[in-house]
Design a protein around this motif. Structure first.
Motif, PDB file in Angstrom:
ATOM      1  N   PRO A  95      63.785 -99.491  14.090  1.00 56.26           N
ATOM      2  CA  PRO A  95      64.360 -98.154  13.931  1.00 56.26           C
ATOM      3  C   PRO A  95      63.538 -97.131  14.700  1.00 56.26           C
ATOM      4  O   PRO A  95      62.362 -97.353  14.997  1.00 56.26           O
ATOM      5  CB  PRO A  95      64.248 -97.905  12.415  1.00 56.26           C
ATOM      6  N   VAL A  96      64.185 -96.001  15.010  1.00 57.01           N
ATOM      7  CA  VAL A  96      63.490 -94.874  15.631  1.00 57.01           C
ATOM      8  C   VAL A  96      63.457 -93.762  14.595  1.00 57.01           C
ATOM      9  O   VAL A  96      64.490 -93.438  13.990  1.00 57.01           O
ATOM     10  CB  VAL A  96      64.217 -94.387  16.898  1.00 57.01           C
ATOM     11  N   ARG A  97      62.285 -93.197  14.394  1.00 58.55           N
ATOM     12  CA  ARG A  97      62.138 -92.114  13.408  1.00 58.55           C
ATOM     13  C   ARG A  97      61.481 -90.903  14.056  1.00 58.55           C
ATOM     14  O   ARG A  97      60.672 -91.028  14.967  1.00 58.55           O
ATOM     15  CB  ARG A  97      61.307 -92.586  12.216  1.00 58.55           C
ATOM     16  N   ILE A  98      61.839 -89.754  13.500  1.00 59.00           N
ATOM     17  CA  ILE A  98      61.271 -88.491  13.981  1.00 59.00           C
ATOM     18  C   ILE A  98      61.341 -87.468  12.854  1.00 59.00           C
ATOM     19  O   ILE A  98      62.299 -87.450  12.082  1.00 59.00           O
ATOM     20  CB  ILE A  98      62.025 -87.971  15.229  1.00 59.00           C
ATOM     21  N   HIS A  99      60.299 -86.646  12.761  1.00 55.26           N
ATOM     22  CA  HIS A  99      60.332 -85.492  11.857  1.00 55.26           C
ATOM     23  C   HIS A  99      60.894 -84.308  12.634  1.00 55.26           C
ATOM     24  O   HIS A  99      60.459 -84.038  13.759  1.00 55.26           O
ATOM     25  CB  HIS A  99      58.927 -85.136  11.347  1.00 55.26           C
ATOM     26  N   VAL A 100      61.851 -83.628  12.043  1.00 54.89           N
ATOM     27  CA  VAL A 100      62.501 -82.485  12.682  1.00 54.89           C
ATOM     28  C   VAL A 100      62.526 -81.334  11.682  1.00 54.89           C
ATOM     29  O   VAL A 100      62.903 -81.533  10.517  1.00 54.89           O
ATOM     30  CB  VAL A 100      63.951 -82.828  13.098  1.00 54.89           C
ATOM     31  N   MET A 112      64.358 -95.256  33.240  1.00 53.53           N
ATOM     32  CA  MET A 112      64.958 -93.994  32.810  1.00 53.53           C
ATOM     33  C   MET A 112      66.331 -93.867  33.446  1.00 53.53           C
ATOM     34  O   MET A 112      66.475 -94.037  34.647  1.00 53.53           O
ATOM     35  CB  MET A 112      64.017 -92.858  33.201  1.00 53.53           C
ATOM     36  N   ALA A 113      67.321 -93.543  32.612  1.00 52.36           N
ATOM     37  CA  ALA A 113      68.697 -93.408  33.090  1.00 52.36           C
ATOM     38  C   ALA A 113      68.829 -92.275  34.115  1.00 52.36           C
ATOM     39  O   ALA A 113      69.584 -92.381  35.070  1.00 52.36           O
ATOM     40  CB  ALA A 113      69.621 -93.156  31.908  1.00 52.36           C
ATOM     41  N   LEU A 118      66.136 -89.679  24.909  1.00 52.53           N
ATOM     42  CA  LEU A 118      66.399 -90.287  23.598  1.00 52.53           C
ATOM     43  C   LEU A 118      67.242 -91.550  23.744  1.00 52.53           C
ATOM     44  O   LEU A 118      67.004 -92.547  23.048  1.00 52.53           O
ATOM     45  CB  LEU A 118      67.082 -89.284  22.674  1.00 52.53           C
ATOM     46  N   LYS A 119      68.225 -91.525  24.628  1.00 53.37           N
ATOM     47  CA  LYS A 119      69.042 -92.732  24.826  1.00 53.37           C
ATOM     48  C   LYS A 119      68.188 -93.891  25.333  1.00 53.37           C
ATOM     49  O   LYS A 119      68.393 -95.033  24.925  1.00 53.37           O
ATOM     50  CB  LYS A 119      70.196 -92.435  25.775  1.00 53.37           C
ATOM     51  N   ASP A 120      67.227 -93.611  26.198  1.00 52.20           N
ATOM     52  CA  ASP A 120      66.327 -94.677  26.655  1.00 52.20           C
ATOM     53  C   ASP A 120      65.501 -95.229  25.498  1.00 52.20           C
ATOM     54  O   ASP A 120      65.307 -96.439  25.385  1.00 52.20           O
ATOM     55  CB  ASP A 120      65.406 -94.173  27.761  1.00 52.20           C
ATOM     56  N   VAL A 121      65.002 -94.349  24.638  1.00 51.24           N
ATOM     57  CA  VAL A 121      64.229 -94.802  23.473  1.00 51.24           C
ATOM     58  C   VAL A 121      65.128 -95.628  22.555  1.00 51.24           C
ATOM     59  O   VAL A 121      64.718 -96.682  22.048  1.00 51.24           O
ATOM     60  CB  VAL A 121      63.615 -93.605  22.714  1.00 51.24           C
ATOM     61  N   ARG A 133      58.185 -94.306  16.625  1.00 52.34           N
ATOM     62  CA  ARG A 133      58.108 -92.956  16.091  1.00 52.34           C
ATOM     63  C   ARG A 133      58.023 -91.954  17.244  1.00 52.34           C
ATOM     64  O   ARG A 133      57.107 -92.034  18.065  1.00 52.34           O
ATOM     65  CB  ARG A 133      56.873 -92.802  15.196  1.00 52.34           C
ATOM     66  N   ILE A 134      58.982 -91.071  17.305  1.00 53.76           N
ATOM     67  CA  ILE A 134      58.890 -89.961  18.245  1.00 53.76           C
ATOM     68  C   ILE A 134      58.047 -88.903  17.546  1.00 53.76           C
ATOM     69  O   ILE A 134      58.483 -88.293  16.570  1.00 53.76           O
ATOM     70  CB  ILE A 134      60.274 -89.419  18.630  1.00 53.76           C
ATOM     71  N   VAL A 135      56.848 -88.733  18.020  1.00 54.69           N
ATOM     72  CA  VAL A 135      55.911 -87.798  17.398  1.00 54.69           C
ATOM     73  C   VAL A 135      56.279 -86.372  17.780  1.00 54.69           C
ATOM     74  O   VAL A 135      56.266 -85.478  16.936  1.00 54.69           O
ATOM     75  CB  VAL A 135      54.456 -88.127  17.811  1.00 54.69           C
TER      76      VAL A 135
END
Length: 160
Positions: A121-126, A1-2, A108-111, A88-90
């Motif tokens: 890819p990284v995906r998330i529902h917002v 972690m940064a 988020l930058k770490d992910v 996936r960021i749940v």
């Protein structure tokens, strides 16, 4: 972690009240608009939290469910699934007093760094009116879908 003040631990059953509090804090703006007494709001939020928690546990059984710690203090929740073709960021939610402090950005930058390393890819529902939407856009997420009130956002693996 940064950010070395941020750490995680898996959720346990005794975290339920804390997780419910985090969830309720994410709905505070909506609750301010309804003409319900505090007891009605609390009952509604508890019902909604229980349904969401159950849904996540059932439908993302392979995800990691973490409590976010800042200086060892619980400050939020972070649920993430690492699938064969995407990360996936749940869910990512912080208590109000810890929002806009760089914690979410650092996480988020770490992910995103992890995603770049593994070329996923990284995906998330917002929710379309979520205040964090601008953060996701600033970090390179773009809308790739829409599901009801949610936008499916993606940051491609090769995005710099």
């Amino acid at each position: 972690m940064a950010n070395s003040n941020i750490s995680f631990r898996p959720i346990v059953a005794s975290d339920r009240d804390f997780l419910s509090t985090v969830y309720a804090s994410t709905r505070a703006d909506e609750m301010a608009l309804v003409d319900w007494d505090e007891k009605q709001k609390a009952a509604f939020l508890e019902m909604q939290f229980s349904a969401q928690h159950h849904y996540y546990q059932e439908n993302y059984a392979d995800a990691d469910f973490f409590i976010i710690l800042f200086d060892q203090r619980p400050v939020g929740r972070f649920y993430i699934a690492r699938w064969p073709n995407e990360i996936r960021i749940v869910d990512l939610a912080l208590l109000p007093e810890f929002r806009n402090a760089g914690i979410g950005t650092a996480m988020l930058k770490d992910v995103l760094n992890e995603a770049a390393r593994v070329q996923k890819p990284v995906r998330i529902h917002v929710e379309r009116f979520n205040k964090a939407l601008s953060l996701y856009r600033r970090l390179g997420f773009v809308q790739i879908g829409e599901h009801g009130v949610y936008l499916l956002m993606e940051r491609a693996a090769d995005t710099e």
